[in-house]
Write an enzyme that holds these catalytic residues in place. Structure first.
Site: not given
Ligand SMILES: Cc1cc2nc3c(=O)[nH]c(=O)nc-3n(C[C@H](O)[C@H](O)[C@H](O)COP(=O)(O)OP(=O)(O)OC[C@H]3O[C@@H](n4cnc5c(N)ncnc54)[C@H](O)[C@@H]3O)c2cc1C
Length: 557
Positions: A50-51, A291, A435, A443
């Protein structure tokens, strides 16, 4: 904390196959060869980056496949996990311990049984109820399909102008990447600053830089309505200003996906995330949640909060798997360590910011430093701006923000570890950090932050902040006359620090002398001279750089 839950081989279902879900599945398999593990993922892909999505749009990442870290097939081969993409879990039946699943490509519905269930459904982009929000020229960015839609739109329409609504990290990354793609970009933000995790005076460095790079910032100005014409989008702002563009990216925040959990009767916390205990169990002990969807304990402030970041999601996935496999591990909380590239700058933060601290009854102090990332005599040294927040009087490190370029990542991570370890600013003085001239200084900026904070707490220096200055205060600039002539705080007097001892008779003895230099170090030396000669002095923390940044950003004008 470690301990043991009772354990036997299980069938574990996981909802969501990206950051948290995929981590949980991989760890589960490493701990238990026999468990039956199924991941349900609504989208087309699991375990994608995603990131990295914004960087494909900007073409820093050129190969789309590089974002796809695992496929269902590779996951099956490596981990023997049954991955079902395009499969949405639509209901949890807790009494029967089953979930209902819809295969999105066929519409087929079926039920699957579980011993343990892990929810990692993430967070969805907020779509505020604004007139015109459903226009086909408005995009959000959460997954690969969203990225493809944006990419396709730019190509097919030969898009030249974009508006990004919302200046958090996704908004700013999109602004930079659209700019890199050759588009002209305007960023609209309701708050009076970008990156809400930073305090405003630290975000000010980003404001200047974004403006220098040609990104138009509309701060303190939310979107009122949107109107799609035949070939463009009119974005009307609350100020009455109208922006015209080919398309807009909506990045005004995310909301935990809690529908499934809520309908199953699982407890939802006060911030709107799924409530979990320290073992990441929901109010149903057979269901874990991790998450972006869950509420966590803020490590510094100890309140419930939502911190949607990849690091916590990945680690919680691993921990939920550990707990399901009988290892009793507790989640200590999240401190919100985050980092962001904004063109040539890096902005990073960890722990509490001043905005949140000022709403608590925690006694705190802050200081500003401007330090080179490595020895100044070694070519290429770059300045970083540091804000450190620490408790009074004990000196516990509460939060840090750094904006600069090279070396910001290293210092924020050291400070993040210090917060996690419960260290004080006195401990920072002693840290022995790597360093050599190309990398740091004898420092290190982190040590200097410790020295400066310890000096404040032990009374070696009394400080004042520019925002506390009042009309008529006596202000002494101890830089060279040439520096003074190039720019100064209005109504300040100039006595160069090296001449101060011989010119003390020019200073008032009946009031407070507010001393500043460029960064706060020469003025600290001046402060010590003044104090030991009986004057009442204050060192203006952060010096002229902090003053100028805040003043240019309009607060002190
Ligand atoms: C563009 C972008 C850039 C980012 N950049 C950063 C970064 O640089 N650094 C950082 O720390 N974080 C970043 N993040 C945030 C990070 O991606 C999220 O915090 C992380 O992915 C969360 O993980 P998760 O497993 O909770 O959810 P996700 O990774 O979003 O995964 C959840 C998944 O569950 C699926 N889902 C939901 N409900 C259902 C259901 N009922 N049945 C089946 N599947 C389902 C969804 O389709 C989704 O794919 C970014 C996010 C985005 C969108």
């Amino acid at each position: 904390m470690e301990g043991k839950f009772s354990y036997m081989a299980k069938k574990v279902l996981i909802v969501g196959g990206v950051a948290g879900g995929a981590s949980a599945a991989a760890r589960l398999r490493r701990l238990d060869e026999k468990a039956k593990i199924i991941i349900f993922e609504r989208g087309d892909y699991i375990s994608f980056a995603n990131c990295g999505l914004p960087y494909y749009i900007g073409r820093t990442i050129k190969n789309r496949d590089d974002l796809l870290l695992q496929t269902p097939e590779s996951f099956k081969k490596r981990f023997n996990v049954d991955v079902r993409v395009k499969s949405e879990v639509v209901k949890i039946n807790r009494r029967k311990k089953t979930v209902d699943v819809i295969e999105l490509s066929t519409g087929n519905k079926y039920t699957e049984k579980y011993d343990r269930l892990i929810l990692s459904p993430g967070a969805e982009p907020v779509r505020p109820a604004i007139d015109g929000i459903d226009s086909s020229r408005i995009f959000t960015l959460r997954n690969v399909a969203d990225m493809d839609r944006i990419d396709e739109f730019i190509k097919t329409n030969n898009a030249k102008k974009a508006v990004v609504a919302g200046a958090g990290y996704i908004g700013l990354e999109m602004a930079e990447n659209l700019h890199d793609r050759g588009l002209s970009v305007q960023v609209v933000e309701m708050l009076d600053q970008v990156m809400p995790g930073l305090d405003k005076e630290m975000a000010a460095y980003l404001h200047t830089h974004l403006n220098e790079r040609g990104v138009d910032l509309q701060l303190g100005n939310g979107v009122r309505s949107i109107n799609q014409t035949k070939s463009s989008l009119q974005v009307s702002l609350k100020s009455g200003k109208e922006l015209e563009c080919d398309f807009a990216i909506l990045s005004v925040g995310v909301r935990s996906e809690v529908k499934l959990a809520k309908e199953a009767g699982l407890e939802i916390g006060s911030c709107g995330g799924i409530k979990v205990n320290e073992y990441l169990q929901t109010s149903d002990p057979d269901i874990f949640a991790i998450g972006d969807a869950v509420e966590v304990r803020d490590l510094v402030l100890a309140n419930a909060t939502l911190i949607p970041l990849a690091g916590p999601a990945n680690k919680q996935g691993r921990m939920a798997a550990d707990n399901i496999c009988g290892r009793k591990r507790t989640y200590p909380g999240t401190q919100g360590t985050a980092i962001l590239k904004v063109f040539d700058l890096t902005a990073a933060m960890t722990g509490a910011n001043e905005k949140s601290l000022s709403k608590t009854d925690i006694e705190y102090e802050k200081l500003y430093l401007h330090q080179a990332n490595h020895a100044g005599y070694y070519p290429g040294a770059k300045m970083m701006h540091i804000k450190l927040l620490f408790g009074k009087p004990e000196g516990r490190i509460l939060g840090a923000q750094i904006v600069g370029s090279d070396g910001v990542d290293k210092r924020i991570d050291v400070l993040a570890v210090a917060i996690r370890a419960g260290m004080t600013v006195f401990d920072l003085q002693e840290l022995e950090l790597a360093y050599a001239p190309p990398y740091g200084s004898g420092k290190d900026p982190v040590n200097i932050a410790g020295f400066a904070a310890a000096n404040i707490l032990d009374g070696t220096v009394k400080i004042k902040h520019f925002t506390e200055l009042k009309k008529g205060d006596f202000i002494l600039d101890v830089r060279t006359p040439a520096e003074f002539d190039r720019g100064r705080i209005p109504n300040s007097r100039n006595i160069y620090v090296n001449e101060l001892r011989s010119r003390l008779d020019e200073l008032p003895t009946d009031g407070t002398i507010h001393v500043y230099c460029t960064v706060g170090f020469r003025s600290y030396i001046a402060y010590r001279i003044l104090e030991q000669n009986g004057f009442d002095a204050r060192n203006m923390t952060g010096g002229y750089i902090t003053y100028r940044t805040v003043a240019n950003d309009s607060q002190l004008r």
